[in-house]
Design a protein around this motif. Structure first.
Motif, PDB file in Angstrom:
ATOM      1  N   CYS A  66       0.843  -1.066   0.077  1.00 59.03           N
ATOM      2  CA  CYS A  66      -0.061   0.021   0.062  1.00 59.03           C
ATOM      3  C   CYS A  66       0.897   1.368   0.129  1.00 59.03           C
ATOM      4  O   CYS A  66       1.959   1.170   0.597  1.00 59.03           O
ATOM      5  CB  CYS A  66      -1.059   0.104   1.397  1.00 59.03           C
ATOM      6  N   GLN A  67       0.516   2.284  -0.536  1.00 56.50           N
ATOM      7  CA  GLN A  67       1.220   3.470  -0.657  1.00 56.50           C
ATOM      8  C   GLN A  67       1.359   4.200   0.549  1.00 56.50           C
ATOM      9  O   GLN A  67       2.246   4.784   0.890  1.00 56.50           O
ATOM     10  CB  GLN A  67       0.558   4.645  -1.760  1.00 56.50           C
ATOM     11  N   ASP A  68       0.386   4.012   1.510  1.00 60.67           N
ATOM     12  CA  ASP A  68       0.455   4.397   2.921  1.00 60.67           C
ATOM     13  C   ASP A  68       1.306   3.349   3.868  1.00 60.67           C
ATOM     14  O   ASP A  68       0.896   2.406   4.226  1.00 60.67           O
ATOM     15  CB  ASP A  68      -0.797   4.596   3.617  1.00 60.67           C
ATOM     16  N   THR A  69       2.662   3.632   3.984  1.00 61.05           N
ATOM     17  CA  THR A  69       3.535   2.560   4.503  1.00 61.05           C
ATOM     18  C   THR A  69       3.422   2.745   6.153  1.00 61.05           C
ATOM     19  O   THR A  69       4.383   2.268   6.772  1.00 61.05           O
ATOM     20  CB  THR A  69       4.854   2.898   4.035  1.00 61.05           C
ATOM     21  N   GLY A  70       2.506   3.598   6.585  1.00 62.82           N
ATOM     22  CA  GLY A  70       2.251   3.748   7.903  1.00 62.82           C
ATOM     23  C   GLY A  70       3.192   4.448   8.806  1.00 62.82           C
ATOM     24  O   GLY A  70       4.421   4.766   8.638  1.00 62.82           O
ATOM     25  N   MET A  71       2.686   4.636  10.037  1.00 63.98           N
ATOM     26  CA  MET A  71       3.349   4.993  11.344  1.00 63.98           C
ATOM     27  C   MET A  71       3.748   3.949  12.099  1.00 63.98           C
ATOM     28  O   MET A  71       3.030   3.044  12.345  1.00 63.98           O
ATOM     29  CB  MET A  71       2.819   5.913  11.999  1.00 63.98           C
ATOM     30  N   VAL A  72       5.375   3.584  12.394  1.00 64.85           N
ATOM     31  CA  VAL A  72       5.744   2.403  13.017  1.00 64.85           C
ATOM     32  C   VAL A  72       5.233   2.334  14.324  1.00 64.85           C
ATOM     33  O   VAL A  72       5.618   3.338  15.166  1.00 64.85           O
ATOM     34  CB  VAL A  72       7.209   2.106  12.478  1.00 64.85           C
ATOM     35  N   VAL A  73       4.668   1.359  14.621  1.00 69.11           N
ATOM     36  CA  VAL A  73       4.264   0.835  16.149  1.00 69.11           C
ATOM     37  C   VAL A  73       5.186  -0.389  16.452  1.00 69.11           C
ATOM     38  O   VAL A  73       5.164  -1.142  15.818  1.00 69.11           O
ATOM     39  CB  VAL A  73       2.815   0.658  16.669  1.00 69.11           C
ATOM     40  N   ILE A  74       6.064  -0.027  17.487  1.00 68.71           N
ATOM     41  CA  ILE A  74       6.666  -1.206  17.960  1.00 68.71           C
ATOM     42  C   ILE A  74       6.487  -1.853  19.636  1.00 68.71           C
ATOM     43  O   ILE A  74       6.392  -1.117  20.515  1.00 68.71           O
ATOM     44  CB  ILE A  74       8.192  -1.131  17.953  1.00 68.71           C
ATOM     45  N   PHE A  75       6.236  -2.866  19.770  1.00 70.29           N
ATOM     46  CA  PHE A  75       6.286  -3.610  20.932  1.00 70.29           C
ATOM     47  C   PHE A  75       7.431  -4.330  21.189  1.00 70.29           C
ATOM     48  O   PHE A  75       7.827  -5.341  20.702  1.00 70.29           O
ATOM     49  CB  PHE A  75       4.881  -4.357  21.173  1.00 70.29           C
ATOM     50  N   VAL A  76       8.003  -3.852  22.537  1.00 66.72           N
ATOM     51  CA  VAL A  76       9.419  -4.560  22.645  1.00 66.72           C
ATOM     52  C   VAL A  76       9.306  -5.368  24.084  1.00 66.72           C
ATOM     53  O   VAL A  76       8.701  -4.603  24.966  1.00 66.72           O
ATOM     54  CB  VAL A  76      10.280  -3.585  23.022  1.00 66.72           C
ATOM     55  N   SER A  77       9.421  -6.593  24.070  1.00 66.01           N
ATOM     56  CA  SER A  77       9.626  -7.343  25.405  1.00 66.01           C
ATOM     57  C   SER A  77      11.021  -7.588  25.640  1.00 66.01           C
ATOM     58  O   SER A  77      11.780  -8.408  24.937  1.00 66.01           O
ATOM     59  CB  SER A  77       8.914  -8.804  25.118  1.00 66.01           C
ATOM     60  N   PHE A  78      11.427  -6.682  26.840  1.00 66.45           N
ATOM     61  CA  PHE A  78      13.024  -7.031  27.044  1.00 66.45           C
ATOM     62  C   PHE A  78      13.147  -7.795  28.273  1.00 66.45           C
ATOM     63  O   PHE A  78      12.713  -7.593  29.366  1.00 66.45           O
ATOM     64  CB  PHE A  78      13.310  -5.278  27.291  1.00 66.45           C
ATOM     65  N   GLY A  79      14.050  -8.642  28.045  1.00 64.42           N
ATOM     66  CA  GLY A  79      14.602  -9.521  29.234  1.00 64.42           C
ATOM     67  C   GLY A  79      15.350  -8.954  30.089  1.00 64.42           C
ATOM     68  O   GLY A  79      16.427  -8.179  29.835  1.00 64.42           O
ATOM     69  N   GLN A  80      15.000  -8.927  31.596  1.00 63.96           N
ATOM     70  CA  GLN A  80      15.935  -8.090  32.556  1.00 63.96           C
ATOM     71  C   GLN A  80      17.450  -8.716  32.595  1.00 63.96           C
ATOM     72  O   GLN A  80      18.212  -7.922  33.236  1.00 63.96           O
ATOM     73  CB  GLN A  80      15.228  -8.340  33.906  1.00 63.96           C
ATOM     74  N   ASP A  81      17.560  -9.656  32.210  1.00 59.23           N
ATOM     75  CA  ASP A  81      19.070 -10.282  32.308  1.00 59.23           C
ATOM     76  C   ASP A  81      19.830 -10.101  30.533  1.00 59.23           C
ATOM     77  O   ASP A  81      20.961 -10.613  30.802  1.00 59.23           O
ATOM     78  CB  ASP A  81      18.984 -11.716  32.498  1.00 59.23           C
ATOM     79  N   LEU A  82      19.259  -9.159  30.103  1.00 55.59           N
ATOM     80  CA  LEU A  82      19.633  -8.788  28.803  1.00 55.59           C
ATOM     81  C   LEU A  82      20.615  -7.666  29.029  1.00 55.59           C
ATOM     82  O   LEU A  82      20.126  -6.799  29.349  1.00 55.59           O
ATOM     83  CB  LEU A  82      18.693  -8.715  27.683  1.00 55.59           C
ATOM     84  N   SER A  83      21.592  -7.648  28.271  1.00 49.22           N
ATOM     85  CA  SER A  83      22.734  -6.505  28.003  1.00 49.22           C
ATOM     86  C   SER A  83      22.696  -5.949  26.618  1.00 49.22           C
ATOM     87  O   SER A  83      22.883  -6.732  25.720  1.00 49.22           O
ATOM     88  CB  SER A  83      23.988  -6.665  28.611  1.00 49.22           C
ATOM     89  N   ILE A  84      22.473  -4.550  26.701  1.00 52.93           N
ATOM     90  CA  ILE A  84      22.690  -3.914  25.152  1.00 52.93           C
ATOM     91  C   ILE A  84      24.015  -3.124  25.056  1.00 52.93           C
ATOM     92  O   ILE A  84      24.358  -2.435  26.000  1.00 52.93           O
ATOM     93  CB  ILE A  84      21.322  -3.038  24.856  1.00 52.93           C
ATOM     94  N   GLU A  85      24.676  -3.452  24.128  1.00 56.36           N
ATOM     95  CA  GLU A  85      25.882  -2.933  24.101  1.00 56.36           C
ATOM     96  C   GLU A  85      26.033  -1.878  22.596  1.00 56.36           C
ATOM     97  O   GLU A  85      25.339  -2.400  21.772  1.00 56.36           O
ATOM     98  CB  GLU A  85      27.149  -3.710  24.006  1.00 56.36           C
TER      99      GLU A  85
END
Length: 280
Positions: A66-85
């Motif tokens: 579709c030509q309307d490629t939307g406003m992106v909505v993201i649901f994030v499930s983040f594990g408490q033992d995960l580290s982001i670097e």
């Protein structure tokens, strides 16, 4: 402790944006094919056939559904033992959206201010919802939400005495009023309970549930089936031109609420109900 680099998140989200806008998920394709085979209206059947042909062309040519490629909505499930670097997860998610919309040549539809309305030129910012859970996994659900259907959504603060009957009436009235402008056949997400914003969030996330699945609680499952039948009995049909396939599915999510309230939100998606999930 598990570690994920932000570049992995950026690349994954970019791929998800392109995939969601180019390939319709299998559950939605199956629902559309079932609608086409069951449609009794000649106009409705032809419209559904054209929609299915559009999906094939988009997939073969690698272009947006579709030509309307939307406003992106993201649901994030983040594990408490995960580290982001490598930086923050928020920055990585936003950078992934910008990368995907640039590399996928997807239309940029987001304005930086709701009144001044200057385009941000990269389809950011996305609307992001976070939930911290046990474990070390990162789960991402992404929806490019078109606004033809988003504009037909509604919220109502019912009284507890309105009960399920009042909730049913509100949902059916919202579908009757909005489905022709929302590019039917539509998918209906319904959120009941919590507070005003929680009900709306439930309705939005309900759209990510695969078509054809039902809520685990028996009374909510019965409610979903009733609403699907009642909405299709309206006879609005594909693109509002008549037929028995106005709604492909109704997904209801519920949450505990206050003794004095019954919040109900209805979030509508057009037949291009785009949703992609990844687990890192």
């Amino acid at each position: 402790m598990k570690t994920i680099h932000t570049q992995t998140i950026i690349d994954t989200v970019a791929e998800m944006c392109i995939e969601a806008n180019t390939y319709l998920s299998e559950d939605m394709l199956r629902g559309m094919r079932n609608a086409e085979s069951s449609e009794e209206s000649a106009n409705g059947k032809e419209i559904l056939q054209n929609m299915l042909e559009n999906f094939e062309v988009a997939e073969k040519k690698g272009i947006p559904i579709c030509q309307d490629t939307g406003m992106v909505v993201i649901f994030v499930s983040f594990g408490q033992d995960l580290s982001i670097e490598g930086g923050s997860i928020e920055d990585a998610l936003q950078a992934g959206v910008a990368k995907g919309y640039k590399e996928g040549y997807l239309r940029k539809s987001i304005v930086s201010d709701p009144f001044i309305r200057e385009n941000t030129n990269d389809n950011t910012p996305a609307v992001i919802h976070y939930q911290v859970v046990t474990g070390d996994q990162l789960k991402i659900k992404l929806l490019p939400k078109g606004f033809g259907s988003e504009n037909t959504s509604a919220l109502k603060m019912l009284k507890p005495s309105d009960g399920m009957a009042g909730m049913k009436k509100f949902v059916v009235e919202t579908v009757e009023r909005g489905s022709p402008n929302a590019c039917a056949p539509i998918v209906v997400g319904v959120g009941v309970g919590g507070t005003m914003e929680k009900a709306a969030l439930l309705a939005k996330e309900a759209l990510t549930r695969p078509l054809g699945t039902y809520h685990p609680k028996d009374h909510i499952q019965s409610l979903e089936k009733y609403l699907l039948q009642a909405c299709n009995a309206l006879g609005i049909g594909p693109m509002g031109l008549g037929g028995i396939n106005t709604v492909l599915g109704v997904n209801v999510e519920v949450f505990p609420t206050h003794i004095a309230g019954l919040p109900v939100a209805v979030n509508i998606s057009c037949y291009v109900n785009r949703h992609v999930e990844r687990e890192l």
